[in-house]
Design a protein around this motif. Structure first.
Motif, PDB file in Angstrom:
ATOM      1  N   GLY A 323      20.133  63.740  12.864  1.00 36.60           N
ATOM      2  CA  GLY A 323      19.273  64.853  12.498  1.00 36.60           C
ATOM      3  C   GLY A 323      18.127  65.045  13.479  1.00 36.60           C
ATOM      4  N   PHE A 324      17.387  66.133  13.307  1.00 41.73           N
ATOM      5  CA  PHE A 324      16.371  66.544  14.275  1.00 41.73           C
ATOM      6  C   PHE A 324      14.983  66.612  13.638  1.00 41.73           C
ATOM      7  CE2 PHE A 324      20.445  68.473  15.378  1.00 41.73           C
ATOM      8  CZ  PHE A 324      20.606  68.068  16.694  1.00 41.73           C
ATOM      9  N   PHE A 325      13.971  66.230  14.421  1.00 41.15           N
ATOM     10  CA  PHE A 325      12.576  66.392  14.029  1.00 41.15           C
ATOM     11  C   PHE A 325      11.917  67.381  14.989  1.00 41.15           C
ATOM     12  CE2 PHE A 325       8.087  64.512  14.372  1.00 41.15           C
ATOM     13  CZ  PHE A 325       7.601  65.295  13.335  1.00 41.15           C
ATOM     14  N   VAL A 326      11.486  68.526  14.450  1.00 41.42           N
ATOM     15  CA  VAL A 326      10.818  69.558  15.245  1.00 41.42           C
ATOM     16  C   VAL A 326       9.318  69.401  15.039  1.00 41.42           C
ATOM     17  CG1 VAL A 326      10.588  72.024  15.702  1.00 41.42           C
ATOM     18  CG2 VAL A 326      12.794  71.090  14.929  1.00 41.42           C
ATOM     19  N   TRP A 327       8.607  69.038  16.111  1.00 44.87           N
ATOM     20  CA  TRP A 327       7.169  68.777  16.035  1.00 44.87           C
ATOM     21  C   TRP A 327       6.441  69.792  16.897  1.00 44.87           C
ATOM     22  CZ3 TRP A 327       3.927  64.808  19.075  1.00 44.87           C
ATOM     23  CH2 TRP A 327       2.655  64.649  18.478  1.00 44.87           C
ATOM     24  N   SER A 328       5.705  70.673  16.250  1.00 40.85           N
ATOM     25  CA  SER A 328       4.927  71.677  16.955  1.00 40.85           C
ATOM     26  C   SER A 328       3.458  71.348  16.740  1.00 40.85           C
ATOM     27  CB  SER A 328       5.253  73.083  16.422  1.00 40.85           C
ATOM     28  OG  SER A 328       4.488  74.059  17.081  1.00 40.85           O
ATOM     29  N   ALA A 329       2.812  70.800  17.766  1.00 41.21           N
ATOM     30  CA  ALA A 329       1.432  70.343  17.627  1.00 41.21           C
ATOM     31  C   ALA A 329       0.770  70.298  18.993  1.00 41.21           C
ATOM     32  CB  ALA A 329       1.391  68.962  16.967  1.00 41.21           C
ATOM     33  N   THR A 330      -0.539  70.294  18.986  1.00 39.37           N
ATOM     34  CA  THR A 330      -1.291  70.384  20.249  1.00 39.37           C
ATOM     35  C   THR A 330      -0.990  69.255  21.239  1.00 39.37           C
ATOM     36  OG1 THR A 330      -3.160  69.417  19.037  1.00 39.37           O
ATOM     37  CG2 THR A 330      -3.175  71.800  19.374  1.00 39.37           C
ATOM     38  N   PRO A 331      -0.728  68.004  20.824  1.00 41.93           N
ATOM     39  CA  PRO A 331      -0.416  66.974  21.831  1.00 41.93           C
ATOM     40  C   PRO A 331       0.843  67.271  22.640  1.00 41.93           C
ATOM     41  CG  PRO A 331      -1.048  65.933  19.771  1.00 41.93           C
ATOM     42  CD  PRO A 331      -0.875  67.396  19.477  1.00 41.93           C
ATOM     43  N   VAL A 332       1.702  68.163  22.123  1.00 44.40           N
ATOM     44  CA  VAL A 332       2.934  68.493  22.821  1.00 44.40           C
ATOM     45  C   VAL A 332       2.647  69.340  24.060  1.00 44.40           C
ATOM     46  CG1 VAL A 332       5.170  69.664  22.630  1.00 44.40           C
ATOM     47  CG2 VAL A 332       4.264  68.378  20.676  1.00 44.40           C
ATOM     48  N   TYR A 333       1.620  70.218  23.983  1.00 46.58           N
ATOM     49  CA  TYR A 333       1.436  71.198  25.050  1.00 46.58           C
ATOM     50  C   TYR A 333       0.015  71.279  25.601  1.00 46.58           C
ATOM     51  CZ  TYR A 333      -0.003  73.934  20.943  1.00 46.58           C
ATOM     52  OH  TYR A 333      -0.615  74.353  19.793  1.00 46.58           O
ATOM     53  N   GLN A 334      -0.926  70.510  25.057  1.00 52.83           N
ATOM     54  CA  GLN A 334      -2.265  70.473  25.639  1.00 52.83           C
ATOM     55  C   GLN A 334      -2.466  69.145  26.368  1.00 52.83           C
ATOM     56  OE1 GLN A 334      -5.365  71.559  22.904  1.00 52.83           O
ATOM     57  NE2 GLN A 334      -4.431  73.533  22.408  1.00 52.83           N
ATOM     58  N   HIS A 335      -3.214  69.177  27.452  1.00 57.67           N
ATOM     59  CA  HIS A 335      -3.179  68.040  28.364  1.00 57.67           C
ATOM     60  C   HIS A 335      -4.554  67.434  28.655  1.00 57.67           C
ATOM     61  CE1 HIS A 335       1.009  68.987  28.963  1.00 57.67           C
ATOM     62  NE2 HIS A 335       0.699  70.226  29.326  1.00 57.67           N
ATOM     63  N   ASP A 336      -5.508  67.656  27.759  1.00 59.40           N
ATOM     64  CA  ASP A 336      -6.763  66.925  27.917  1.00 59.40           C
ATOM     65  C   ASP A 336      -6.528  65.463  27.552  1.00 59.40           C
ATOM     66  OD1 ASP A 336      -7.701  66.572  24.876  1.00 59.40           O
ATOM     67  OD2 ASP A 336      -6.851  68.572  25.124  1.00 59.40           O
ATOM     68  N   GLU A 337      -7.507  64.617  27.828  1.00 57.18           N
ATOM     69  CA  GLU A 337      -7.309  63.169  27.686  1.00 57.18           C
ATOM     70  C   GLU A 337      -6.940  62.764  26.262  1.00 57.18           C
ATOM     71  OE1 GLU A 337      -9.641  58.941  28.583  1.00 57.18           O
ATOM     72  OE2 GLU A 337     -10.622  60.869  28.977  1.00 57.18           O
ATOM     73  N   GLY A 338      -7.616  63.361  25.269  1.00 56.61           N
ATOM     74  CA  GLY A 338      -7.333  62.996  23.882  1.00 56.61           C
ATOM     75  C   GLY A 338      -5.909  63.309  23.477  1.00 56.61           C
ATOM     76  N   HIS A 339      -5.448  64.509  23.828  1.00 55.67           N
ATOM     77  CA  HIS A 339      -4.079  64.887  23.477  1.00 55.67           C
ATOM     78  C   HIS A 339      -3.050  64.079  24.261  1.00 55.67           C
ATOM     79  CE1 HIS A 339      -6.005  68.659  21.862  1.00 55.67           C
ATOM     80  NE2 HIS A 339      -5.144  68.381  20.896  1.00 55.67           N
ATOM     81  N   ARG A 340      -3.360  63.758  25.513  1.00 56.80           N
ATOM     82  CA  ARG A 340      -2.439  62.930  26.306  1.00 56.80           C
ATOM     83  C   ARG A 340      -2.283  61.544  25.698  1.00 56.80           C
ATOM     84  NH1 ARG A 340      -5.018  64.902  31.014  1.00 56.80           N
ATOM     85  NH2 ARG A 340      -6.008  62.862  31.301  1.00 56.80           N
ATOM     86  N   ASN A 341      -3.351  60.996  25.186  1.00 58.35           N
ATOM     87  CA  ASN A 341      -3.280  59.671  24.564  1.00 58.35           C
ATOM     88  C   ASN A 341      -2.414  59.687  23.305  1.00 58.35           C
ATOM     89  OD1 ASN A 341      -4.889  58.499  26.531  1.00 58.35           O
ATOM     90  ND2 ASN A 341      -6.795  58.819  25.379  1.00 58.35           N
ATOM     91  N   VAL A 342      -2.576  60.748  22.509  1.00 57.73           N
ATOM     92  CA  VAL A 342      -1.743  60.867  21.309  1.00 57.73           C
ATOM     93  C   VAL A 342      -0.275  61.003  21.705  1.00 57.73           C
ATOM     94  CG1 VAL A 342      -1.197  62.316  19.304  1.00 57.73           C
ATOM     95  CG2 VAL A 342      -3.581  61.845  19.887  1.00 57.73           C
ATOM     96  N   TRP A 343       0.003  61.815  22.728  1.00 58.43           N
ATOM     97  CA  TRP A 343       1.377  62.004  23.172  1.00 58.43           C
ATOM     98  C   TRP A 343       1.988  60.695  23.662  1.00 58.43           C
ATOM     99  CZ3 TRP A 343       5.460  64.885  22.761  1.00 58.43           C
ATOM    100  CH2 TRP A 343       6.504  64.721  23.670  1.00 58.43           C
ATOM    101  N   LYS A 344       1.225  59.908  24.410  1.00 58.62           N
ATOM    102  CA  LYS A 344       1.738  58.635  24.912  1.00 58.62           C
ATOM    103  C   LYS A 344       2.050  57.678  23.763  1.00 58.62           C
ATOM    104  CE  LYS A 344      -0.590  58.746  29.427  1.00 58.62           C
ATOM    105  NZ  LYS A 344      -1.663  58.143  30.269  1.00 58.62           N
ATOM    106  N   THR A 345       1.181  57.658  22.766  1.00 59.95           N
ATOM    107  CA  THR A 345       1.421  56.799  21.603  1.00 59.95           C
ATOM    108  C   THR A 345       2.673  57.244  20.851  1.00 59.95           C
ATOM    109  OG1 THR A 345      -0.969  56.463  21.377  1.00 59.95           O
ATOM    110  CG2 THR A 345       0.401  55.886  19.490  1.00 59.95           C
ATOM    111  N   MET A 346       2.798  58.557  20.673  1.00 64.07           N
ATOM    112  CA  MET A 346       3.974  59.111  19.998  1.00 64.07           C
ATOM    113  C   MET A 346       5.237  58.812  20.802  1.00 64.07           C
ATOM    114  SD  MET A 346       4.596  60.902  17.224  1.00 64.07           S
ATOM    115  CE  MET A 346       5.707  62.121  16.504  1.00 64.07           C
ATOM    116  N   GLU A 347       5.150  58.927  22.104  1.00 62.48           N
ATOM    117  CA  GLU A 347       6.289  58.657  22.977  1.00 62.48           C
ATOM    118  C   GLU A 347       6.745  57.210  22.848  1.00 62.48           C
ATOM    119  OE1 GLU A 347       7.339  60.249  27.430  1.00 62.48           O
ATOM    120  OE2 GLU A 347       5.436  59.206  27.155  1.00 62.48           O
ATOM    121  N   SER A 348       5.783  56.299  22.798  1.00 64.66           N
ATOM    122  CA  SER A 348       6.107  54.874  22.660  1.00 64.66           C
ATOM    123  C   SER A 348       6.769  54.579  21.319  1.00 64.66           C
ATOM    124  CB  SER A 348       4.825  54.044  22.825  1.00 64.66           C
ATOM    125  OG  SER A 348       5.077  52.688  22.576  1.00 64.66           O
ATOM    126  N   LEU A 349       6.237  55.187  20.249  1.00 61.55           N
ATOM    127  CA  LEU A 349       6.759  54.925  18.910  1.00 61.55           C
ATOM    128  C   LEU A 349       8.160  55.497  18.741  1.00 61.55           C
ATOM    129  CD1 LEU A 349       6.312  53.783  16.090  1.00 61.55           C
ATOM    130  CD2 LEU A 349       5.111  55.899  15.478  1.00 61.55           C
TER     131      LEU A 349
END
Length: 609
Positions: A323-349
């Motif tokens: 199955g698929f998880f569709v995640w539409s959220a600012t860490p996906v497409y915004q690239h300031d430091e805070g959002h990049r950190n969330v994306w990296k954590t999500m990527e690792s998990l």
């Protein structure tokens, strides 16, 4: 000629007297039990054309050669002692003709939106922590309340489907906070006496239809309405995503907590869109493992990487293999430091859970990523670190999603047929469910259950019970079994919430396999929904056993809370249970009717104490 004139004059006199009598009756009696919708207080609130009709006779119109009542699905209790014996008509109707009700001094609850297990402020104030949304979880009062929820002032009969998807009466859910809070995002507007839903959303800059079509274009394998049939929308707002997907033969369980986004689930249900109140906090969602084809989150404000990653592990549990998880959220497409950190954590998990990114895109200032859950365990064994670890059998046993802590492990992917993707819709509705195990029930039993419900709904429920089905859209089956009742109604313009009681056999996975939606519940407690949410509640062989564990009066009060004025309760049970149930309903000013001594039909009035 004189005789003709005298007869005509007499007829006119009689007609005049009848008209005067009816007028006096309407002016002097504001709560007529059998015709609650003729009362002046109700007519002030709603147009006469929207009022449901009900035939207050002891026997509805018979049907030609009706089949016997269906064998109850797996989790229903069949009482066979007297079912095969002919019932003497006079004995059968004695208790039906008795319209005396219990002497109960009913009292009103304080709020027209009262939800006992979510509004228990006494218990919520005692919580040691609210860090993980504990205050949004269930905290049921003991004993259960017996008050009746009042109607909002100027409450009206809800608008019919599909008109209700786009607009609802303001007076039925008078909560304007979201109008201001989300005014720039096109969620909701107030226009005259209505709330209007334009189809916008935080991530739906060009409207929800464009958003849904773009997801399909980005990943054609989704195949809305064919491969993908059941969807979970997390933090759904006013449920425009799920409401729009109905046009694509996709049924969505939209959920959100009761929080500062005031009444979002109430709006969804008033619109006629499937929804429930829930939160990913410290406990599992009330759904089975491997249930949903797609899970969607558009800025749903869930910290997936928080609490040791347990919220995302919970999505992994309820998402079907492949199955698929569709995640539409600012860490996906915004690239300031805070959002990049969330994306990296999500990527690792997600990597540690063996999810793979199958699409990532940006459009009209927003974007989304689509992950896919593995359909085998091979990736788990190849991980360098066993984190999160694989679950053991005790962690993932059947029917274990009720008041159960979130997992901190990854369930193994089912092997064999149970891990297979169901047939394309609509074939999956009648095909053998992939989770139907041979030791539970045979395929023949499943097919017989489907056949019996199809015949019974067609020949009795739709034609013999004096129910105005044109007014029915939100339906709940309180004891759903295989989902045969819902399957038999699939071609009608309505949806069914299939409830599987937690004390019975766990059949909820099979319901999802069929392309239907459902939820676990214990009917000794209040259901997670707003008052006046459903047009019809259906109970087949539930109440006899249930009354041995909890108070029947409290169960009926909860039914009264859930059903809309003008809505129905249909009960198939023993004669003894219907004898107990009937006077309780009459004390609530419901109209009641019995068909062949086996089906009790109740019609809720607008009366409140």
């Amino acid at each position: 000629m004189n005789i003709f004139r005298s007869r005509k004059f007499s007829g006119l006199c009689v007609l005049s007297i009848l008209l005067v009598s009816v007028t006096i009756l309407l002016l002097t009696n504001d709560t007529i039990d059998l015709f609650p919708y003729l009362s002046l207080s109700y007519l002030r609130r709603s147009s006469l054309s929207d009022v449901p009709t009900f035939t207050p006779t002891s026997s509805p119109a018979p049907v030609n050669n009706p089949p016997p009542p269906p064998e109850p699905p797996v989790s229903q209790t069949r009482v066979d002692d007297d079912d095969d014996e002919p019932v003497h008509q006079d004995l059968e109707m004695d208790w039906v003709k008795d319209k005396s009700s219990l002497k109960v001094e009913w009292k009103r609850c304080e709020s027209p939106d009262y939800m006992p297990c979510l509004d228990n402020m006494k218990a919520i104030k005692k919580l040691k922590s609210k860090r993980n949304m504990e205050h949004r979880e269930r905290h049921c009062p003991v004993p259960a309340p017996r008050c009746l929820v009042p109607l909002p002032k100027r409450y009206k009969v809800p608008l019919p489907w599909p008109k209700s998807r786009d607009m609802i009466w303001y007076d039925n859910a008078p909560h304007p906070k979201l109008v201001d809070y989300k005014k720039d995002q096109n969620w909701i507007r107030k226009t005259g006496p209505f709330f209007v839903f334009p189809g916008g959303g935080t991530q739906f800059k060009d409207g929800v239809i464009h958003y849904i079509n773009y997801i399909q274009k980005t990943l054609p394998a989704l195949e809305w309405g064919k491969k993908v049939r059941v969807v979970l929308d997390v933090g759904c707002g006013v449920a425009s995503f799920g409401g729009t997907l109905l046009d694509k033969n996709v049924i969505t369980m939209s959920f959100a907590p009761k929080d500062e986004h005031e009444a979002q689930i109430q709006f969804a249900l008033e619109r006629g869109i499937p929804a429930t109140l829930a939160v990913i906090g410290t406990q599992k969602l009330p759904f089975p493992d491997n249930a949903y084809d797609v899970i969607h989150c558009a800025r749903c404000r869930v910290h997936w990487h928080g609490y040791g990653g347990r919220p995302l592990l919970e999505l992994n549990r309820v998402l079907r293999p492949g199955g698929f998880f569709v995640w539409s959220a600012t860490p996906v497409y915004q690239h300031d430091e805070g959002h990049r950190n969330v994306w990296k954590t999500m990527e690792s998990l997600t990597t540690s859970m063996c999810w793979k990114v199958v699409a990532r895109t940006r459009f009209t200032k927003v974007g989304f990523v689509i992950y896919q859950k593995p359909d085998s365990d091979s990736c788990y064994g190849a991980r360098k670190n066993n984190e999160p670890p694989l679950c053991n059998e005790e962690d993932t046993k059947k029917n274990s999603s009720w008041y159960t802590p979130l997992l901190s492990c990854v369930p193994k992917v089912p092997v064999g047929l149970t891990g297979k993707w169901p047939s394309q819709w609509p074939g999956r509705l009648t095909d053998k469910p992939v989770s139907l195990l041979t030791e539970q029930r045979s395929e023949e039993s499943f097919r017989e259950d489907t056949r019996l419900w199809s015949g019974t709904v067609s020949d009795i429920y739709l034609t013999g019970l004096a129910i105005n089905w044109t007014k029915i859209h939100n339906v709940m089956d309180m004891n759903a079994g295989y989902g045969g009742f819902a399957a038999a109604l699939i071609n009608r313009p309505l949806w069914v919430m299939n409830v599987v009681p937690v004390q019975g056999e766990d059949t909820l996975s099979m319901i999802f396999d069929r392309g239907l939606i459902g939820i676990y519940h214990d009917w000794c407690e209040s259901f997670n929904t707003y008052p006046r949410s459903y047009d019809l509640l259906h109970s087949s062989f539930l109440l006899t056993n249930l009354s041995q564990r909890c108070d029947l009066m409290e169960v009926v009060v909860e039914i009264d809370r859930i059903v809309r004025p003008g809505g129905y309760l249909v009960v198939q049970d023993t004669v003894e249970m219907m004898k107990k149930l009937n006077p309780i309903l009459l004390s609530l000013r419901w109209s009641t009717n019995v068909y062949k001594g086996k089906f009790l039909v109740g019609l809720k009035s607008s009366w409140r104490p």
